[in-house]
Design a protein around this motif. Structure first.
Motif, short mmCIF file in Angstrom:
data_model
loop_
_atom_site.label_atom_id
_atom_site.label_comp_id
_atom_site.label_asym_id
_atom_site.label_seq_id
_atom_site.Cartn_x
_atom_site.Cartn_y
_atom_site.Cartn_z
N VAL A 302 -4.25 21.04 55.46
CA VAL A 302 -4.34 21.05 56.91
C VAL A 302 -4.78 19.67 57.39
O VAL A 302 -5.72 19.07 56.85
CB VAL A 302 -5.33 22.12 57.39
N PHE A 303 -4.08 19.16 58.41
CA PHE A 303 -4.43 17.85 58.96
C PHE A 303 -4.31 17.93 60.48
O PHE A 303 -3.20 18.04 61.03
CB PHE A 303 -3.49 16.78 58.41
N LEU A 304 -5.47 17.91 61.17
CA LEU A 304 -5.51 17.97 62.62
C LEU A 304 -4.62 19.10 63.16
O LEU A 304 -3.75 18.91 64.01
CB LEU A 304 -5.09 16.62 63.22
N ASN A 305 -4.85 20.30 62.60
CA ASN A 305 -4.16 21.53 63.02
C ASN A 305 -2.67 21.55 62.69
O ASN A 305 -1.92 22.37 63.20
CB ASN A 305 -4.36 21.81 64.51
N THR A 306 -2.21 20.62 61.84
CA THR A 306 -0.85 20.66 61.34
C THR A 306 -0.92 20.65 59.81
O THR A 306 -2.00 20.66 59.22
CB THR A 306 -0.02 19.47 61.84
N GLN A 307 0.24 20.62 59.17
CA GLN A 307 0.27 20.55 57.71
C GLN A 307 0.77 19.19 57.28
O GLN A 307 1.71 18.64 57.85
CB GLN A 307 1.17 21.63 57.12
N LYS A 308 0.12 18.65 56.25
CA LYS A 308 0.50 17.35 55.73
C LYS A 308 0.34 17.37 54.22
O LYS A 308 -0.61 17.96 53.69
CB LYS A 308 -0.38 16.26 56.35
N ASP A 309 1.27 16.72 53.51
CA ASP A 309 1.26 16.74 52.05
C ASP A 309 0.54 15.54 51.48
O ASP A 309 0.68 14.41 51.97
CB ASP A 309 2.69 16.76 51.50
N GLN A 310 -0.24 15.79 50.43
CA GLN A 310 -0.67 14.73 49.53
C GLN A 310 0.19 14.81 48.27
O GLN A 310 0.72 15.87 47.95
CB GLN A 310 -2.15 14.88 49.18
N GLN A 311 0.34 13.69 47.57
CA GLN A 311 1.15 13.66 46.36
C GLN A 311 0.37 13.01 45.22
O GLN A 311 -0.50 12.18 45.43
CB GLN A 311 2.46 12.88 46.58
N ARG A 312 0.73 13.43 43.99
CA ARG A 312 0.27 12.78 42.78
C ARG A 312 1.51 12.52 41.93
O ARG A 312 2.37 13.39 41.80
CB ARG A 312 -0.72 13.65 42.00
#
Length: 858
Positions: A302-312
């Motif tokens: 969750v990022f500021l009430n939206t969805q955001k991906d982190q990657q590895r």
């Protein structure tokens, strides 16, 4: 436009597959393998009749020696079913006294590996424990190898090798926080190799030969795969995701976990693990191997009430050339490129995306020549690794306003944005190893086998922040908005007519370099007289950073009680010197942290004045080299058609690195530096049994370990006064070095590995791992009066034991000759056991998890 990791994997895989369709072009070319100096045998007990098997089946079920496996023609099997002479291991005296365990390529291919980290398999070896938090439910999307303790050592006290050359980071290997301002997370290893690239991995945990140094824990020596004798290759792919995983999360953490906006809680993830390798013979005596492997993870948050991906992302490229111009020579030239990248963002902070980079690359040239019955082994290599960050230059904390209002989305009165700037930390290493192993030299009934050599390593570290980074705060809004608020030249920390930021911390430009030359000379002699074997040796090392000359004698021996090789007593005494870190030598050049302010921006007044400096710096200190003294006793016994063994290992660690800080005095510079105040003690009792059948393999080991230490690692403060401090625990007083460690300290650990080749093309593997309940201590907050002196009272923290079953099932349906399609199912934590993470009361390990995949070989 750069290709995404999945697209890159697909493109390279298609390329490899296309090249693999050309075997007819090379069908008449075969590499000459006659110069292999190893001997391998199929082991069958004297009371059993050998089964009739074909050559390919026999080769796949040979004992796990870690050496190249030859093929047998069907009419050769009867002659092969014998026990041959001991295997000569290149560059090291072969002796039953050496405490080593080996996983070869056949075993690795049958064991469940998940992310493809071979380190996940090493926890099944005796004397090895993984960090309690290495499999937490909170971080299922991470892909880095777990941290390992070997024979009581800390993870950064191990010596990691790839093809005999170092793979050790000397730059902050114990630091973990990805959000630090002027420090970056490290890892004990420089390059992270996928299990598909590994021919064998050997762990030395006691009676370690003098060829190996720079450790007080253990040695992990990884041997990469060689080109095959014919055109051949394989494609691999497997995957898992949160939908195939059971998470164990406490009710108190459930809401925060499911709505997580931070990297240390990962409720959703998808992982991909794939690649290929391709062997191409160039001539009858030379071959080329190219391999590409990738592990990729997406972690939606969750990022500021939206969805955001982190990657590895961790990639492995291996290009290896092997030539055998004569039966007595072997030349190797290889390059490895293994970059790691983690994409992060800061919680609830706009434009805060940053990337952490790790891994690196290496080049290696090796030459081996058999001279008479001896063997000369030369290696030279160069490598580069990094711990770097790419991030926005400035971090700003605004008061919510018409143009800075994203904080209202999360109910905050402030809106944050930005990051803490680029930072590059690099380690360059240059290494040369020379090793000579003689053949047996007879002197009457006495036989000598000599091993001597030298090593040189130059490691150079650099720390670079090329431009200053600012952290702005303390907003001064104009209410109502004042058009007179003119930002002038400040377009970063000021909004015309709304607000400006009055304070800032300054992280200045900094450049630092440090280097260390390390030299080592070693010699040992395997003396054999009848039933007796003695292996005395010495390693002499010097480094020009600490300017220490360290002499490490080692001796071990064995007695064959019956003369048949079935019963042997083993003993040894060794000293191991650890490694030196470059961390604090680099950090002493980081400038003071300044706090600056301004009173106004009206009328273009944007001048900043220094309010204060944080007079706290790191500095380098010349210290003794940490070392460990080891005592080993045990026996080996041929039993029930297999080999049983017992080892008692005791280690006492001295002069270990810890941290000290000057007491706080206002306005006076305070220093942090390493000292030699650390001590540790380790004691282990280990039983093991291993047996190989034609279609089955069984390995069982049980260990009872006790480990105490004055501190956790070199980042813990340990002053001289702390060494005299005692605590009250369970009715007695204890010194700091008698306190149990907070990690890697499960008293009872047992592992069982079982592999069976079943009808219809199935191969089944079960791994069972038992860990005793977690035990640690903590300050109760009470004191106890003993003889008029008050002592802090400590109480025990305990958590239940756990038994985890992992399964792997491979199915290879009938296929055309020399080609095979294999489907794979891996199940971790089969019975969904709920296991605490260390001392935590609300954090658990992952539950049941499925991996699905397949491979195609040709």
């Amino acid at each position: 436009m750069p290709l995404s990791p999945p697209a890159r994997l697909m493109l390279l895989t298609l390329l490899g597959f296309g090249l693999g369709l050309l075997p007819g072009m090379f069908s008449s070319v075969h590499a000459d393998d006659s110069s292999e100096s190893s001997a391998v045998a199929i082991l069958v007990t004297a009371t059993e009749e050998p089964e009739q098997v074909d050559a390919s089946e026999a080769a796949s079920l040979l004992p796990t020696t870690g050496e190249p496996v030859p093929t047998f023609a069907a009419d050769q099997l009867a002659d092969a079913v014998t026990v041959l002479a001991p295997v000569v291991v290149v560059g090291s005296v072969t002796s039953d006294t050496i405490g080593k365990n080996v996983f070869d390529r056949e075993q690795i291919s049958t064991l469940p590996t998940g992310d493809g980290n071979v380190e996940d398999l090493l926890k099944f070896m005796p004397g090895v424990q993984a960090a309690d938090a290495s499999n937490t439910s909170f971080a299922a999307g991470e892909i880095l190898p777990p941290l390992l303790s070997i024979s009581g050592g800390r993870p950064y006290q191990n010596n990691f090798l790839i093809d005999g050359m170092g793979n050790n980071s000397l730059i902050d290997p114990a630091y973990e926080n990805p959000h630090a301002l002027d420090r970056l997370p490290g890892h004990p290893e420089e390059l992270f190799l996928n299990a598909h690239l590994i021919k064998a991995v050997t762990v030395f945990d006691n009676n370690i030969p003098v060829r190996y140094g720079g450790f007080t824990g253990g040695v992990v020596d990884i041997e990469t795969i060689d080109p095959a004798a014919e055109v051949s290759g394989a494609l691999y792919y497997k995957t898992t995701r949160d939908a195939w995983t059971k998470f164990h999360v406490s009710p108190a953490n459930q809401a925060a976990f499911e709505g997580s906006s931070t990297y240390y809680r990962q409720p959703h993830f998808t992982k991909h693990n794939g690649g290929f390798d391709l062997s191409l013979p160039i001539s009858p005596s030379a071959g080329l191997l190219f391999s590409y492997q990738v592990v990729y993870s997406e972690i939606p948050l969750v990022f500021l009430n939206t969805q955001k991906d982190q990657q590895r992302l961790n990639e492995n490229y291996l290009l290896k050339f092997v030539a055998k111009p004569t039966a007595a020579e072997k030349f190797t030239l290889q390059g490895i490129y293994s970059p790691y990248k983690g994409d992060y963002f800061t919680k609830d902070t706009l434009n805060s995306d940053f990337t952490l980079k790790g891994g690196g690359g290496s080049l290696l040239a090796g030459y081996q020549k058999k001279i008479g019955e001896g063997l000369l082994d030369l290696k030279a290599g160069v490598r580069r690794s990094e711990n770097s960050r790419e991030a926005p230059k400035d971090y700003l904390t605004w008061t919510n306003s018409p143009s800075k209002n994203w904080g209202t989305l999360i109910g905050s009165t402030t809106s944050k944005e930005g990051g803490f700037g680029n930072l590059d930390i690099v380690q360059d290493s240059y290494e040369v190893n020379v090793d000579w192993l003689s053949g047996p030299l007879k002197s009457g009934a006495l036989s000598h086998t000599l091993n001597f050599g030298s090593q040189w390593l130059l490691a150079q570290g650099s720390y670079d922040r090329d431009e200053p980074s600012y952290s702005y705060r303390t907003s001064v809004p104009t209410v109502p908005p004042d058009p007179a608020t003119v930002c002038g030249g400040d377009f970063v920390a000021c909004v015309p007519g709304e607000q400006y930021l009055r304070l800032r911390s300054v992280y200045g430009v900094s450049h630092a370099q440090a280097k260390i030359n390390k030299y080592a000379f070693y010699f040992d002699d395997l003396l054999t007289l009848g039933r007796f074997e003695l292996r005395p040796g010495v390693r002499i090392s010097y480094d020009d950073l600490m300017e220490n000359l360290d002499v490490a004698p080692r001796v071990s021996g064995s007695i064959d009680l019956t003369g048949s090789g079935r019963s042997k007593l083993i003993a040894g005494w060794s000293r191991y010197y650890g490694d030196t870190l470059l961390t604090y030598k680099l950090r002493e050049k980081i400038p003071y942290l300044e706090t600056q302010s301004r009173s106004s921006v009206i009328d273009n007044n944007v001048e900043w004045t220094t309010l204060s400096r944080v007079l706290f710096v790191d500095r380098f200190s010349k210290l003794k080299t940490p070392y460990t003294d080891e005592i080993v006793a045990g026996f080996d016994q041929i039993l029930f058609g297999g080999t049983a063994g017992f080892r008692y290992v005791r280690r006492d660690g001295k002069d270990e690195f810890a941290l000290e800080k000057d007491p706080f005095v206002s306005g006076v510079v305070r220093y942090a530096q390493l000292n030699n105040n650390g001590q540790s003690h380790y004691e282990s009792y280990r039983l093991s049994f291993e047996r190989q059948w034609l279609t089955q393999f069984l390995s069982l080991n049980v260990a009872y370990d006790q480990s105490t230490s004055t501190h956790g690692d070199y980042t813990d403060i340990l002053l001289d006064t702390d060494l005299d401090r005692q605590i009250w625990y369970k009715g007695a007083l204890y010194s700091p070095d008698e306190m149990p460690r907070n990690d890697y300290n499960r008293p009872w650990v047992a592992s069982l590995l079982y592999t069976a080749k079943l009808p219809a093309g199935f191969v089944f593997t079960n791994t069972t791992h038992f860990r005793d309940g977690y035990r640690s201590i903590e300050n109760s907050g009470d004191t106890v009066d003993v003889g008029g002196t008050l002592y802090d009272k400590y109480v025990e923290i305990s958590r239940p034991s756990s038994t985890i079953f992992d399964w792997k099932i491979d199915w290879t349906p009938p296929a055309i000759p020399v080609q095979a399609l294999t489907l794979t199912l891996e199940i971790f934590n089969l019975f969904d056991k709920k296991t605490y993470v260390g001392a935590a009361t609300d954090e658990y390990e992952l539950g049941r998890q499925f991996w699905l995949g397949g491979s195609y070989s040709f």
